[in-house]
Design a protein around this motif. Structure first.
Motif, PDB file in Angstrom:
ATOM      1  N   GLN A  91       0.814  -1.219   0.000  1.00 35.05           N
ATOM      2  CA  GLN A  91       0.000   0.000   0.000  1.00 35.05           C
ATOM      3  C   GLN A  91       0.846   1.267   0.000  1.00 35.05           C
ATOM      4  O   GLN A  91       0.514   2.232   0.671  1.00 35.05           O
ATOM      5  CB  GLN A  91      -0.912   0.038   1.229  1.00 35.05           C
ATOM      6  CG  GLN A  91      -1.947  -1.036   1.315  1.00 35.05           C
ATOM      7  CD  GLN A  91      -2.838  -0.859   2.545  1.00 35.05           C
ATOM      8  OE1 GLN A  91      -3.196   0.254   2.931  1.00 35.05           O
ATOM      9  NE2 GLN A  91      -3.187  -1.965   3.169  1.00 35.05           N
ATOM     10  N   GLU A  92       1.937   1.301  -0.719  1.00 37.65           N
ATOM     11  CA  GLU A  92       2.815   2.466  -0.651  1.00 37.65           C
ATOM     12  C   GLU A  92       2.144   3.694  -1.261  1.00 37.65           C
ATOM     13  O   GLU A  92       1.684   3.669  -2.400  1.00 37.65           O
ATOM     14  CB  GLU A  92       4.135   2.179  -1.352  1.00 37.65           C
ATOM     15  CG  GLU A  92       4.927   1.091  -0.651  1.00 37.65           C
ATOM     16  CD  GLU A  92       6.387   1.111  -1.020  1.00 37.65           C
ATOM     17  OE1 GLU A  92       6.904   2.191  -1.376  1.00 37.65           O
ATOM     18  OE2 GLU A  92       7.012   0.048  -0.957  1.00 37.65           O
ATOM     19  N   SER A  93       2.079   4.762  -0.489  1.00 38.85           N
ATOM     20  CA  SER A  93       1.371   5.973  -0.888  1.00 38.85           C
ATOM     21  C   SER A  93       2.331   6.952  -1.549  1.00 38.85           C
ATOM     22  O   SER A  93       3.359   7.312  -0.986  1.00 38.85           O
ATOM     23  CB  SER A  93       0.725   6.621   0.333  1.00 38.85           C
ATOM     24  OG  SER A  93      -0.109   7.688  -0.060  1.00 38.85           O
ATOM     25  N   ARG A 112      -1.689   5.477  -4.692  1.00 34.38           N
ATOM     26  CA  ARG A 112      -0.667   4.524  -4.275  1.00 34.38           C
ATOM     27  C   ARG A 112      -0.049   3.776  -5.447  1.00 34.38           C
ATOM     28  O   ARG A 112      -0.586   3.760  -6.556  1.00 34.38           O
ATOM     29  CB  ARG A 112      -1.290   3.516  -3.303  1.00 34.38           C
ATOM     30  CG  ARG A 112      -1.854   4.150  -2.038  1.00 34.38           C
ATOM     31  CD  ARG A 112      -2.682   3.154  -1.270  1.00 34.38           C
ATOM     32  NE  ARG A 112      -3.143   3.697   0.021  1.00 34.38           N
ATOM     33  CZ  ARG A 112      -4.198   3.253   0.669  1.00 34.38           C
ATOM     34  NH1 ARG A 112      -4.926   2.258   0.165  1.00 34.38           N
ATOM     35  NH2 ARG A 112      -4.544   3.774   1.827  1.00 34.38           N
ATOM     36  N   THR A 195       2.814   2.037   4.555  1.00 30.20           N
ATOM     37  CA  THR A 195       2.211   2.917   3.559  1.00 30.20           C
ATOM     38  C   THR A 195       3.193   3.961   3.035  1.00 30.20           C
ATOM     39  O   THR A 195       2.830   4.760   2.175  1.00 30.20           O
ATOM     40  CB  THR A 195       0.985   3.654   4.129  1.00 30.20           C
ATOM     41  OG1 THR A 195       1.400   4.520   5.181  1.00 30.20           O
ATOM     42  CG2 THR A 195      -0.061   2.676   4.617  1.00 30.20           C
ATOM     43  N   TYR A 197       6.278   5.525   0.951  1.00 34.55           N
ATOM     44  CA  TYR A 197       6.801   5.228  -0.379  1.00 34.55           C
ATOM     45  C   TYR A 197       8.298   4.934  -0.322  1.00 34.55           C
ATOM     46  O   TYR A 197       9.057   5.658   0.337  1.00 34.55           O
ATOM     47  CB  TYR A 197       6.522   6.399  -1.306  1.00 34.55           C
ATOM     48  CG  TYR A 197       6.920   6.163  -2.745  1.00 34.55           C
ATOM     49  CD1 TYR A 197       6.444   5.071  -3.448  1.00 34.55           C
ATOM     50  CD2 TYR A 197       7.794   7.028  -3.396  1.00 34.55           C
ATOM     51  CE1 TYR A 197       6.810   4.843  -4.770  1.00 34.55           C
ATOM     52  CE2 TYR A 197       8.158   6.828  -4.723  1.00 34.55           C
ATOM     53  CZ  TYR A 197       7.665   5.724  -5.392  1.00 34.55           C
ATOM     54  OH  TYR A 197       8.031   5.493  -6.685  1.00 34.55           O
TER      55      TYR A 197
END
Length: 308
Positions: A91-93, A112, A195, A197
């Motif tokens: 879930q990298e934002s 994301r 979450t 990046y």
């Protein structure tokens, strides 16, 4: 090409090493204010393009507060990001405003680059999350475009539609700043590392309107040559050692040899519970008094002034 007003316009070339801010290029149409770094994001050349690099564990930017053009009920918007990821997590934002764990539902705007099968592309908190139908591949630059037109949200990858769906009444929280590389949670702390990046950003643009499919494609085509990707070069000299861990699947007990296919030396498995998989050797971790590790020949590195 733009839709509505261009509210945020960032280019990695404008972020100097050690700088205290990432300045915008929007001029009179933009949201006033620059993006302030937290942690230690750096500017580097990544796969042929200037990039701001995030470590995924404390590197992010805090931007200006979004206007009603982004947080009002059903506020249309388009977010474009040139991104490069070496290892795509859940879930990298990349860009967000509003907050998680808040009420009412649909009060988060989180864009994301992740593998989560339900919300890896867009997080809204509540319903109306979006995954990627096909997660953009790691190891190359992509232009990902996220669009909300008032009733549907859509995700494009490299100028092509990945998915679209109807959504409910989006109404992001007011008076919370735009984040790059992170998301705010309910108590206004930065959400945990899962979450955050952990890749590179080349450009970020946020529009107050919905880009058309043709505009998305033209923006990709006009900029793709600036993000060429990795280009192989011949080695100036061949390797002097090579250890390949591709033995057939089997346990690798203490004393197992791993041959040096070029230099004629051998590495040795020390300790217990190592295993070959056919493509790698698995080491369980733990105390070196009992658990396995690899012992390479003495002088393998220390005998050289320069080494790769």
């Amino acid at each position: 090409e733009t839709a509505g007003k261009l509210l945020v316009d960032l280019d990695a070339a404008d972020f100097a090493f050690g700088a205290k801010r990432w300045p915008q290029r929007t001029g009179d149409t933009g949201i006033p204010g620059d993006f302030m770094p937290k942690g230690s994001p750096t500017r580097q050349t990544v796969a042929g393009a200037e990039a701001v690099v995030f470590d995924g564990d404390g590197d992010y930017f805090v931007g200006p507060f979004p206007t009603a053009a982004l947080h009002a009920p059903r506020a249309t918007h388009s977010v474009e990001v040139w991104v490069y990821q070496g290892n795509v997590r859940d879930q990298e934002s990349v860009v967000s405003w509003g907050k998680r764990w808040g009420r009412p539902d649909l009060s988060l705007a989180a864009f994301r680059y992740g593998t989560d099968p339900d919300l890896g592309a867009i997080g809204r908190w509540g319903s109306s999350e979006s995954p990627f139908e096909s997660v953009p591949s790691a190891g190359q630059w992509h232009l990902i475009t996220y669009i909300f037109d008032g009733s549907h949200q859509s995700v494009y990858v490299d100028g092509k539609l990945d998915n679209t769906k109807p959504v409910g009444l989006l109404d992001a929280h007011d008076m919370l700043p735009i984040q790059l590389g992170a998301e705010l949670c309910g108590d206004l702390r930065i959400e945990g590392p899962f979450t955050q990046y952990s890749g590179a950003l080349g450009k970020v643009r946020i529009h107050s309107g919905a880009l058309t499919a043709d505009q998305v494609k033209r923006n990709f085509e006009s900029e793709r040559t600036a993000f060429p990707g990795l280009r192989p070069k011949p080695l100036r000299q061949p390797p002097v050692h090579r250890f390949s861990f591709n033995a057939p699947p089997a346990p690798a007990p203490d004393g197992t040899k791993v041959p040096d296919l070029i230099g004629g030396l051998s590495a040795t498995v020390r300790g217990a519970n190592a295993a070959f998989t056919g493509q790698s050797v698995q080491l369980p971790g733990g105390s070196s008094a009992t658990e396995a590790y690899l012992d390479f020949p003495n002088g393998l590195i220390s005998s050289w002034e320069n080494v790769t």
